[in-house]
Structures are given as C-alpha cells and as structure tokens.
Design a protein around this motif. Structure first.
Motif, PDB file in Angstrom:
ATOM      1  N   ARG A  29      43.147  21.271  33.977  1.00  0.00           N
ATOM      2  CA  ARG A  29      41.768  21.604  34.316  1.00  0.00           C
ATOM      3  C   ARG A  29      41.593  22.274  35.673  1.00  0.00           C
ATOM      4  O   ARG A  29      40.544  22.817  35.956  1.00  0.00           O
ATOM      5  CB  ARG A  29      40.886  20.358  34.218  1.00  0.00           C
ATOM      6  CG  ARG A  29      40.721  19.958  32.778  1.00  0.00           C
ATOM      7  CD  ARG A  29      39.924  18.697  32.566  1.00  0.00           C
ATOM      8  NE  ARG A  29      39.901  18.410  31.129  1.00  0.00           N
ATOM      9  CZ  ARG A  29      40.901  17.871  30.448  1.00  0.00           C
ATOM     10  NH1 ARG A  29      42.020  17.534  31.067  1.00  0.00           N
ATOM     11  NH2 ARG A  29      40.818  17.660  29.155  1.00  0.00           N
ATOM     12  N   GLN A  32      50.590  10.192  31.613  1.00  0.00           N
ATOM     13  CA  GLN A  32      50.124  11.125  30.579  1.00  0.00           C
ATOM     14  C   GLN A  32      50.962  12.395  30.619  1.00  0.00           C
ATOM     15  O   GLN A  32      50.769  13.290  29.820  1.00  0.00           O
ATOM     16  CB  GLN A  32      48.666  11.492  30.847  1.00  0.00           C
ATOM     17  CG  GLN A  32      47.723  10.308  30.839  1.00  0.00           C
ATOM     18  CD  GLN A  32      46.359  10.691  31.386  1.00  0.00           C
ATOM     19  OE1 GLN A  32      45.503  11.199  30.678  1.00  0.00           O
ATOM     20  NE2 GLN A  32      46.155  10.463  32.671  1.00  0.00           N
ATOM     21  N   HIS A  74      51.963  10.440  26.254  1.00  0.00           N
ATOM     22  CA  HIS A  74      51.757  11.730  25.574  1.00  0.00           C
ATOM     23  C   HIS A  74      53.048  12.445  25.197  1.00  0.00           C
ATOM     24  O   HIS A  74      53.039  13.643  24.942  1.00  0.00           O
ATOM     25  CB  HIS A  74      50.863  12.637  26.440  1.00  0.00           C
ATOM     26  CG  HIS A  74      49.458  12.127  26.553  1.00  0.00           C
ATOM     27  ND1 HIS A  74      48.549  12.578  27.482  1.00  0.00           N
ATOM     28  CD2 HIS A  74      48.792  11.190  25.831  1.00  0.00           C
ATOM     29  CE1 HIS A  74      47.403  11.929  27.332  1.00  0.00           C
ATOM     30  NE2 HIS A  74      47.527  11.085  26.350  1.00  0.00           N
ATOM     31  N   THR A 108      44.635  12.118  37.829  1.00  0.00           N
ATOM     32  CA  THR A 108      44.128  12.370  36.473  1.00  0.00           C
ATOM     33  C   THR A 108      42.627  12.602  36.532  1.00  0.00           C
ATOM     34  O   THR A 108      41.922  11.931  37.286  1.00  0.00           O
ATOM     35  CB  THR A 108      44.482  11.231  35.487  1.00  0.00           C
ATOM     36  OG1 THR A 108      43.803  11.474  34.251  1.00  0.00           O
ATOM     37  CG2 THR A 108      44.133   9.861  35.984  1.00  0.00           C
ATOM     38  N   SER A 109      42.176  13.564  35.721  1.00  0.00           N
ATOM     39  CA  SER A 109      40.737  13.861  35.701  1.00  0.00           C
ATOM     40  C   SER A 109      39.970  12.738  35.005  1.00  0.00           C
ATOM     41  O   SER A 109      38.752  12.709  35.036  1.00  0.00           O
ATOM     42  CB  SER A 109      40.485  15.192  34.998  1.00  0.00           C
ATOM     43  OG  SER A 109      41.027  15.140  33.695  1.00  0.00           O
ATOM     44  N   ASN A 133      43.270  10.997  44.248  1.00  0.00           N
ATOM     45  CA  ASN A 133      42.990  12.276  43.580  1.00  0.00           C
ATOM     46  C   ASN A 133      42.539  13.307  44.609  1.00  0.00           C
ATOM     47  O   ASN A 133      41.937  12.955  45.624  1.00  0.00           O
ATOM     48  CB  ASN A 133      41.898  12.083  42.509  1.00  0.00           C
ATOM     49  CG  ASN A 133      41.893  13.211  41.488  1.00  0.00           C
ATOM     50  OD1 ASN A 133      41.681  14.376  41.830  1.00  0.00           O
ATOM     51  ND2 ASN A 133      42.138  12.878  40.235  1.00  0.00           N
TER      52      ASN A 133
HETATM   53  P1  NAD Z   1      43.903  17.229  34.230  1.00  0.00           P
HETATM   54  O1  NAD Z   1      44.497  18.597  34.305  1.00  0.00           O
HETATM   55  O2  NAD Z   1      42.760  17.006  33.342  1.00  0.00           O
HETATM   56  O3  NAD Z   1      43.427  16.800  35.693  1.00  0.00           O
HETATM   57  C1  NAD Z   1      44.239  16.932  36.809  1.00  0.00           C
HETATM   58  C2  NAD Z   1      43.678  16.038  37.903  1.00  0.00           C
HETATM   59  O4  NAD Z   1      44.571  16.055  38.995  1.00  0.00           O
HETATM   60  C3  NAD Z   1      42.313  16.489  38.458  1.00  0.00           C
HETATM   61  O5  NAD Z   1      41.464  15.362  38.557  1.00  0.00           O
HETATM   62  C4  NAD Z   1      42.652  17.042  39.844  1.00  0.00           C
HETATM   63  O6  NAD Z   1      41.602  16.831  40.771  1.00  0.00           O
HETATM   64  C5  NAD Z   1      43.851  16.216  40.202  1.00  0.00           C
HETATM   65  N1  NAD Z   1      44.775  16.858  41.144  1.00  0.00           N
HETATM   66  C6  NAD Z   1      45.153  18.148  41.211  1.00  0.00           C
HETATM   67  N2  NAD Z   1      46.080  18.326  42.167  1.00  0.00           N
HETATM   68  C7  NAD Z   1      46.300  17.102  42.712  1.00  0.00           C
HETATM   69  C8  NAD Z   1      47.158  16.613  43.741  1.00  0.00           C
HETATM   70  N3  NAD Z   1      47.991  17.428  44.409  1.00  0.00           N
HETATM   71  N4  NAD Z   1      47.108  15.300  44.026  1.00  0.00           N
HETATM   72  C9  NAD Z   1      46.264  14.463  43.381  1.00  0.00           C
HETATM   73  N5  NAD Z   1      45.442  14.862  42.405  1.00  0.00           N
HETATM   74  C10 NAD Z   1      45.468  16.165  42.062  1.00  0.00           C
HETATM   75  O7  NAD Z   1      45.095  16.244  33.928  1.00  0.00           O
HETATM   76  P2  NAD Z   1      45.152  14.886  33.099  1.00  0.00           P
HETATM   77  O8  NAD Z   1      44.032  14.003  33.525  1.00  0.00           O
HETATM   78  O9  NAD Z   1      46.540  14.423  33.231  1.00  0.00           O
HETATM   79  O10 NAD Z   1      44.867  15.270  31.580  1.00  0.00           O
HETATM   80  C11 NAD Z   1      45.380  16.415  30.966  1.00  0.00           C
HETATM   81  C12 NAD Z   1      46.405  16.217  29.863  1.00  0.00           C
HETATM   82  O11 NAD Z   1      47.324  17.257  30.085  1.00  0.00           O
HETATM   83  C13 NAD Z   1      47.255  14.999  29.878  1.00  0.00           C
HETATM   84  O12 NAD Z   1      47.189  14.482  28.609  1.00  0.00           O
HETATM   85  C14 NAD Z   1      48.707  15.461  30.115  1.00  0.00           C
HETATM   86  O13 NAD Z   1      49.536  15.037  29.055  1.00  0.00           O
HETATM   87  C15 NAD Z   1      48.677  16.919  29.986  1.00  0.00           C
HETATM   88  N6  NAD Z   1      49.380  17.679  31.051  1.00  0.00           N
HETATM   89  C16 NAD Z   1      50.604  17.283  31.510  1.00  0.00           C
HETATM   90  C17 NAD Z   1      51.228  18.008  32.499  1.00  0.00           C
HETATM   91  C18 NAD Z   1      52.580  17.552  32.987  1.00  0.00           C
HETATM   92  O14 NAD Z   1      53.337  16.915  32.272  1.00  0.00           O
HETATM   93  N7  NAD Z   1      52.901  17.862  34.254  1.00  0.00           N
HETATM   94  C19 NAD Z   1      50.636  19.138  33.029  1.00  0.00           C
HETATM   95  C20 NAD Z   1      49.394  19.545  32.529  1.00  0.00           C
HETATM   96  C21 NAD Z   1      48.775  18.780  31.544  1.00  0.00           C
END
Ligand code: NAD
Length: 237
Positions: free
Chosen positions: A32, A97, A115, A184-185, A209
C-alpha cells in the motif's frame, strides 16, 4: 518508548505480528505504500485467484519481479532485533504476513507464516508443492510434472489461511502478555484481528509503524518511525 520497553522486559510470553513494512528497509515494496504499483497494476488486483485465472502469465511476471527483488534483499536491523528478542523470552511466537523469508534469514526460529512462501510453487491440478528458489522462473506460467499449471504458494486476497498456522497464531496471541504489531497497515483480515484477540485477553499491545493505522487509536503504545530504527531501540537491553 520507556514504558513499552519496561512491559517487554517483564514479559514471559510475547507474540509479534509483522507485515510488509518490516521488509521495506530491505528494499521490498509494501503493497500500500510508495512503490506498491507494478507497471500500472495495484497489488490488490493481481494477488487474487480471479486475476490468476484470467491471466496466469501476467500474475507470474509480477511474481518474477518480486522474487528477483527478494532474492537481492538482506534482513535489516528490525528483523535482527526480533530474532534477538526470541532468545530472551521464554515463550515467543513471531507471526508474519510476509512471504519473503527474511525473518528466518535473520535467525528467527518460531515463525508462523500466515500467508505462505514466495519460493514455493503449488500445482493447481494435482496439488503438489515444491520449492523453487530461482529468482526468476524461465517459461511462464510454470508447469508441474503432471502438466498442471503451478501457482505461487502464497495466500491471496479472498483465500483461507492455512488452518494449523491460524490456530497457532491465535493461541499465541491469546497467551501473550505483550503483543507487538510491526509494519502492517492492519487492514488485511483476519491477520489484523490478532491484535484485538491479544488485547481482549489482557495483553499490552505495542504498535511500530511509519504511519498511523486503524489500530493506532486503541493500542497501549504507538511508536512512530521505521521499524529498522525503532525495534533496536525498543529492544535494547
Ligand atoms: P501493507 O503494504 O498493507 O502495509 C504496509 C505497512 O507498513 C503500512 O502501514 C506502512 O505505514 C508500514 N511501513 C512502511 N514502511 C515501514 C517501515 N520502514 N517501518 C515500519 N512500518 C512501515 O502491508 P501488510 O499490512 O503486510 O498487508 C499486505 C499483504 O501483502 C500481506 O498479506 C503480505 O502477505 C503481503 N506482502 C508481503 C510482502 C513481503 O513478504 N515482504 C511485501 C508486500 C506485501
């Protein structure tokens, strides 16, 4: 920060829920935040069974891109701080996740992957799962030995979580004295609901966050900033 540190020091049972934000400082885009778009597509429109049915090659091209980024990434100080926390807490559970495997590479052992795993491929025909750690797969979409189409071994939007993982995650959340929610968002259910499970069972909930989330208003402590900076500070002995 000081109060949150005290809660953590006193806790014998700790559960942690991490999301894409903890891997952002390793160079892996969140869904996001900035950099979430690939070509003109939003992740929410590609990470679904419907998108895969409509155009498996396109979805695999996106996964190839993500796999190549993850292959180059290294765990960051946030991942490492959580691995160290596990060493000093008698009952510890890290629920993630993320599908990137960076927690394990940082040394975490008790990891519940809600996930799935981006390096696993699963046949849509015979159900066979196999590991494939080539950063970019050759011919797309890949096929199983049985001839069936393979899909990424991850949980997409609208799909059920693996039942056993969910039970372990729920149990650890209910038992926790301190529950950490990191990067996590908190909008992807049911994972985001684990913070409420923990709080309703009496845990102190600490959020780390870079931004406000729907949880920020009711957690016991909300620490704003990059996880790679805040977690080492929070967990400093
Ligand atoms: P999300 O993308 O919805 O949200 C990311 C969150 O991280 C936001 O709230 C943001 O403010 C915060 N954020 C960004 N940079 C940050 C930092 N440096 N330190 C702390 N917080 C930070 O992610 P989500 O809530 O995990 O949900 C999305 C879904 O996407 C999950 O189900 C996951 O499986 C998947 N996903 C996984 C990966 C991965 O494995 N790295 C990457 C992208 C998405």
């Amino acid at each position: 920060m000081d109060e949150a540190r005290r809660w953590l020091r006193a806790a014998r049972r700790v559960a942690v829920l991490t999301g894409a934000g903890i891997s952002a400082e390793s160079g892996i885009p969140t869904f996001r935040g900035q950099g979430g778009l690939w070509r003109q597509y939003r992740p929410e429109d590609l990470a679904t069974p419907e998108a895969f049915d409509a155009d498996p090659k396109l979805v695999w091209e996106w996964y190839n891109w993500r796999r190549s980024l993850i292959a180059k990434a290294q765990p960051n100080p946030g991942h490492r701080a959580l691995a160290q926390l596990e060493e000093r807490v008698p009952e510890f559970c890290l629920i993630t996740q993320n599908v990137d495997g960076l927690h394990e590479r940082a040394g975490s052992r008790m990891v519940v992957r809600l996930h799935g795993d981006i390096w696993t491929l699963r046949c849509t025909h015979c159900g066979l799962s196999c590991k494939n750690e080539d950063p970019e797969l050759g011919e797309l979409p890949p096929r199983c030995a049985c001839g069936g189409l393979q899909r990424p071994g991850v949980v997409w939007f609208g799909e059920n979580l693996p039942a056993e993982c969910w039970q372990t995650a729920e149990k650890a959340s209910r038992a926790a004295e301190v529950f950490l929610v990191v990067g996590t968002s908190a909008v992807v259910m049911p994972a985001a609901g684990l913070a409420a499970v923990a709080k309703n069972a009496g845990a102190r909930v600490i959020e780390v966050n870079a931004d406000d989330t729907p949880l920020s208003g009711w957690v016991d402590a909300s620490l704003r900033g990059p996880a790679g900076k805040i977690l080492p500070e929070l967990l400093a002995a």
